[in-house]
Design a protein around this motif. Sequence first.
Motif, PDB file in Angstrom:
ATOM      1  N   LEU A 138       0.826  -1.203   0.000  1.00 40.97           N
ATOM      2  CA  LEU A 138       0.000   0.000   0.000  1.00 40.97           C
ATOM      3  C   LEU A 138       0.863   1.258   0.000  1.00 40.97           C
ATOM      4  O   LEU A 138       0.566   2.237  -0.688  1.00 40.97           O
ATOM      5  N   ALA A 139       1.940   1.226   0.778  1.00 40.06           N
ATOM      6  CA  ALA A 139       2.777   2.420   0.941  1.00 40.06           C
ATOM      7  C   ALA A 139       3.496   2.815  -0.339  1.00 40.06           C
ATOM      8  O   ALA A 139       3.986   3.939  -0.447  1.00 40.06           O
ATOM      9  N   HIS A 140       3.549   1.930  -1.306  1.00 38.30           N
ATOM     10  CA  HIS A 140       4.188   2.267  -2.580  1.00 38.30           C
ATOM     11  C   HIS A 140       3.407   3.351  -3.307  1.00 38.30           C
ATOM     12  O   HIS A 140       3.979   4.193  -4.001  1.00 38.30           O
ATOM     13  N   ARG A 141       2.081   3.334  -3.132  1.00 35.74           N
ATOM     14  CA  ARG A 141       1.221   4.305  -3.801  1.00 35.74           C
ATOM     15  C   ARG A 141       0.567   5.289  -2.842  1.00 35.74           C
ATOM     16  O   ARG A 141       0.141   6.373  -3.266  1.00 35.74           O
ATOM     17  N   ILE A 142       0.479   4.923  -1.578  1.00 35.15           N
ATOM     18  CA  ILE A 142      -0.225   5.764  -0.616  1.00 35.15           C
ATOM     19  C   ILE A 142       0.787   6.411   0.316  1.00 35.15           C
ATOM     20  O   ILE A 142       1.215   5.822   1.308  1.00 35.15           O
ATOM     21  N   SER A 143       1.182   7.619  -0.008  1.00 36.64           N
ATOM     22  CA  SER A 143       2.166   8.340   0.788  1.00 36.64           C
ATOM     23  C   SER A 143       1.991   9.840   0.584  1.00 36.64           C
ATOM     24  O   SER A 143       1.781  10.292  -0.541  1.00 36.64           O
ATOM     25  N   PRO A 144       2.103  10.619   1.652  1.00 38.72           N
ATOM     26  CA  PRO A 144       2.022  12.077   1.523  1.00 38.72           C
ATOM     27  C   PRO A 144       3.382  12.704   1.235  1.00 38.72           C
ATOM     28  O   PRO A 144       3.472  13.911   0.991  1.00 38.72           O
ATOM     29  N   VAL A 145       4.425  11.903   1.257  1.00 36.36           N
ATOM     30  CA  VAL A 145       5.790  12.421   1.176  1.00 36.36           C
ATOM     31  C   VAL A 145       6.089  13.030  -0.194  1.00 36.36           C
ATOM     32  O   VAL A 145       5.756  12.449  -1.236  1.00 36.36           O
ATOM     33  N   ILE A 146       6.703  14.181  -0.178  1.00 35.63           N
ATOM     34  CA  ILE A 146       7.178  14.823  -1.401  1.00 35.63           C
ATOM     35  C   ILE A 146       8.673  14.525  -1.507  1.00 35.63           C
ATOM     36  O   ILE A 146       9.497  15.168  -0.862  1.00 35.63           O
ATOM     37  N   ASP A 147       9.006  13.500  -2.275  1.00 35.77           N
ATOM     38  CA  ASP A 147      10.402  13.098  -2.414  1.00 35.77           C
ATOM     39  C   ASP A 147      10.916  13.479  -3.805  1.00 35.77           C
ATOM     40  O   ASP A 147      10.250  14.189  -4.567  1.00 35.77           O
ATOM     41  N   GLU A 148      12.108  13.007  -4.155  1.00 32.03           N
ATOM     42  CA  GLU A 148      12.690  13.328  -5.452  1.00 32.03           C
ATOM     43  C   GLU A 148      11.813  12.829  -6.595  1.00 32.03           C
ATOM     44  O   GLU A 148      11.723  13.470  -7.650  1.00 32.03           O
ATOM     45  N   TYR A 149      11.160  11.705  -6.380  1.00 30.29           N
ATOM     46  CA  TYR A 149      10.308  11.130  -7.408  1.00 30.29           C
ATOM     47  C   TYR A 149       9.147  12.061  -7.731  1.00 30.29           C
ATOM     48  O   TYR A 149       8.863  12.337  -8.908  1.00 30.29           O
ATOM     49  N   ILE A 150       8.472  12.552  -6.697  1.00 30.38           N
ATOM     50  CA  ILE A 150       7.318  13.424  -6.909  1.00 30.38           C
ATOM     51  C   ILE A 150       7.733  14.714  -7.612  1.00 30.38           C
ATOM     52  O   ILE A 150       7.095  15.146  -8.584  1.00 30.38           O
ATOM     53  N   VAL A 151       8.790  15.334  -7.140  1.00 30.69           N
ATOM     54  CA  VAL A 151       9.255  16.582  -7.756  1.00 30.69           C
ATOM     55  C   VAL A 151       9.612  16.342  -9.226  1.00 30.69           C
ATOM     56  O   VAL A 151       9.215  17.114 -10.107  1.00 30.69           O
ATOM     57  N   ALA A 152      10.325  15.262  -9.498  1.00 29.97           N
ATOM     58  CA  ALA A 152      10.726  14.958 -10.865  1.00 29.97           C
ATOM     59  C   ALA A 152       9.534  14.674 -11.768  1.00 29.97           C
ATOM     60  O   ALA A 152       9.508  15.080 -12.938  1.00 29.97           O
ATOM     61  N   ARG A 153       8.532  13.989 -11.224  1.00 26.28           N
ATOM     62  CA  ARG A 153       7.367  13.676 -12.043  1.00 26.28           C
ATOM     63  C   ARG A 153       6.621  14.955 -12.439  1.00 26.28           C
ATOM     64  O   ARG A 153       6.152  15.086 -13.569  1.00 26.28           O
ATOM     65  N   TYR A 154       6.470  15.877 -11.508  1.00 23.70           N
ATOM     66  CA  TYR A 154       5.753  17.109 -11.832  1.00 23.70           C
ATOM     67  C   TYR A 154       6.567  17.995 -12.767  1.00 23.70           C
ATOM     68  O   TYR A 154       6.002  18.661 -13.645  1.00 23.70           O
ATOM     69  N   GLN A 155       7.870  17.998 -12.613  1.00 22.67           N
ATOM     70  CA  GLN A 155       8.711  18.739 -13.549  1.00 22.67           C
ATOM     71  C   GLN A 155       8.581  18.154 -14.951  1.00 22.67           C
ATOM     72  O   GLN A 155       8.444  18.882 -15.937  1.00 22.67           O
ATOM     73  N   ASP A 156       8.615  16.837 -15.020  1.00 28.66           N
ATOM     74  CA  ASP A 156       8.510  16.152 -16.307  1.00 28.66           C
ATOM     75  C   ASP A 156       7.131  16.345 -16.923  1.00 28.66           C
ATOM     76  O   ASP A 156       7.000  16.617 -18.125  1.00 28.66           O
ATOM     77  N   GLN A 157       6.084  16.224 -16.109  1.00 28.51           N
ATOM     78  CA  GLN A 157       4.729  16.369 -16.627  1.00 28.51           C
ATOM     79  C   GLN A 157       4.479  17.778 -17.131  1.00 28.51           C
ATOM     80  O   GLN A 157       3.799  17.976 -18.145  1.00 28.51           O
ATOM     81  N   ALA A 158       5.017  18.770 -16.430  1.00 31.24           N
ATOM     82  CA  ALA A 158       4.850  20.159 -16.869  1.00 31.24           C
ATOM     83  C   ALA A 158       5.539  20.377 -18.211  1.00 31.24           C
ATOM     84  O   ALA A 158       4.997  21.034 -19.116  1.00 31.24           O
ATOM     85  N   ALA A 159       6.740  19.835 -18.353  1.00 32.68           N
ATOM     86  CA  ALA A 159       7.472  19.978 -19.610  1.00 32.68           C
ATOM     87  C   ALA A 159       6.742  19.267 -20.746  1.00 32.68           C
ATOM     88  O   ALA A 159       6.638  19.794 -21.868  1.00 32.68           O
ATOM     89  N   ARG A 160       6.219  18.096 -20.466  1.00 30.99           N
ATOM     90  CA  ARG A 160       5.504  17.355 -21.495  1.00 30.99           C
ATOM     91  C   ARG A 160       4.175  18.013 -21.847  1.00 30.99           C
ATOM     92  O   ARG A 160       3.752  17.994 -23.010  1.00 30.99           O
ATOM     93  N   ALA A 161       3.502  18.579 -20.845  1.00 35.23           N
ATOM     94  CA  ALA A 161       2.237  19.261 -21.111  1.00 35.23           C
ATOM     95  C   ALA A 161       2.444  20.393 -22.108  1.00 35.23           C
ATOM     96  O   ALA A 161       1.623  20.623 -23.006  1.00 35.23           O
ATOM     97  N   LYS A 162       3.551  21.112 -21.958  1.00 36.83           N
ATOM     98  CA  LYS A 162       3.860  22.184 -22.905  1.00 36.83           C
ATOM     99  C   LYS A 162       4.234  21.600 -24.265  1.00 36.83           C
ATOM    100  O   LYS A 162       3.788  22.093 -25.314  1.00 36.83           O
ATOM    101  N   ALA A 163       5.041  20.557 -24.262  1.00 33.23           N
ATOM    102  CA  ALA A 163       5.470  19.945 -25.520  1.00 33.23           C
ATOM    103  C   ALA A 163       4.282  19.369 -26.292  1.00 33.23           C
ATOM    104  O   ALA A 163       4.248  19.426 -27.529  1.00 33.23           O
ATOM    105  N   TYR A 164       3.290  18.844 -25.572  1.00 35.54           N
ATOM    106  CA  TYR A 164       2.117  18.271 -26.204  1.00 35.54           C
ATOM    107  C   TYR A 164       1.084  19.338 -26.588  1.00 35.54           C
ATOM    108  O   TYR A 164       0.049  19.027 -27.165  1.00 35.54           O
ATOM    109  N   GLY A 165       1.351  20.597 -26.219  1.00 31.49           N
ATOM    110  CA  GLY A 165       0.426  21.675 -26.544  1.00 31.49           C
ATOM    111  C   GLY A 165      -0.743  21.802 -25.585  1.00 31.49           C
ATOM    112  O   GLY A 165      -1.734  22.478 -25.878  1.00 31.49           O
ATOM    113  N   LEU A 166      -0.642  21.186 -24.414  1.00 31.37           N
ATOM    114  CA  LEU A 166      -1.722  21.254 -23.433  1.00 31.37           C
ATOM    115  C   LEU A 166      -1.669  22.543 -22.626  1.00 31.37           C
ATOM    116  O   LEU A 166      -2.671  22.969 -22.059  1.00 31.37           O
ATOM    117  N   ILE A 167      -0.489  23.134 -22.506  1.00 30.84           N
ATOM    118  CA  ILE A 167      -0.321  24.450 -21.906  1.00 30.84           C
ATOM    119  C   ILE A 167       0.589  25.253 -22.829  1.00 30.84           C
ATOM    120  O   ILE A 167       1.302  24.684 -23.663  1.00 30.84           O
TER     121      ILE A 167
END
Length: 363
Positions: free
Chosen positions: A284-313
């Motif tokens: 459960l803890a693999h998906r259920i966690s409030p922690v903001i770790d390197e993974y979370i920061v990297a995913r949002y950085q990547d998603q933001a970059a891709r959202a722009k590249a895909y023309g979503l923003i």
Amino acid sequence: MRPVLFAAAIVGVLIAAGPAFAESAIRIGYPGVGADDRPFAYGDYVAVAHVKELVQAELKDQPDVTVSWTFFRGAGPALNESLAAGQLDFAAGLGDLPSIVGRSKGLQTKFLASAGSHDPIYLAVPPDSEVKTIDDLKGRKVAQFRGTNLQIATDRVLEAHGLTEKDIRFVSLDTNAATAALVSGNVEASFGGSEYIELEKKGVVKIIYSTKNDSPTLGRNSGLFVTEAFEQAHPDITAKVVKAFVKAARYAADETNRPAVVEIWAKSGLPVETFEADFADERLAHRISPVIDEYIVARYQDQAARAKAYGLIKKDVDIDGWFNTKYLQQALTELQLENFWPTFDAKGEKKTDGVVEQSKVAG
């Protein structure tokens, strides 16, 4: 106009209305509903906080403060509109893409905690379908809840298999409508979540792909957000709300509570067996966690970059300045949970073990 851009445009218009909040109320929004529009979350710790009324419990010394929950069938885009109109104070479980779209349009929120990560997506087709792999989707009519975090997660899956949105005939449908369209044959495939597991058991659909068996950087992520106006006016209440959600996360991530947590999720109208299968062979803890770790920061950085590249923003989004972890760190310290959850690096590889992993999986 593409659905996600339409939703984003509405957010941009509504921001002009300015922030508003009730002094004696905490208004929480959730981007989704259960089966048949039941007002229940599932698959995350937000559901636990809601059902067990943990936010109310954390505010027991302030009886005049009420807590209200709103569940949006329109998912992230609809929740964004409500945030922009000043109708909500917190967004619990808001997915990565809609939150990024909102931020790109000037929606002023703070990212307080992760609300979920590594959330898998599934690709379902009719049982007798000729579609056997992701590659077979080219030129097919496929359902997808566009404007939600499912869209960008799907785009990344397609990219990993050498395809783009232009190769697919996407139809934008919400979860319930997509399921109905797939079963009736109005679409040839559908990307979605755990709702397809039960349908596969019934022989109605066949799941031919899941991100659970692919790269750890694929899948969906979500967060707990507060409006900047509310946080600045009520830092004490914000701290209590975050603490309540951390308590929910601690309960939901503990393997000894797995049966009880699954029963809470089943209030959504999806059967217990769906969640048992969705979380099978996974802690459960693999998906259920409030922690903001390197993974979370990297995913949002990547998603933001891709959202722009895909023309979503249309412009870059500041991710680093978005996170406000002081309330999370305060809650983790007060509850002695600093080392409770495992943490992951930017590539999704485990960086540190968590105390929670020592608990045995409930039988």
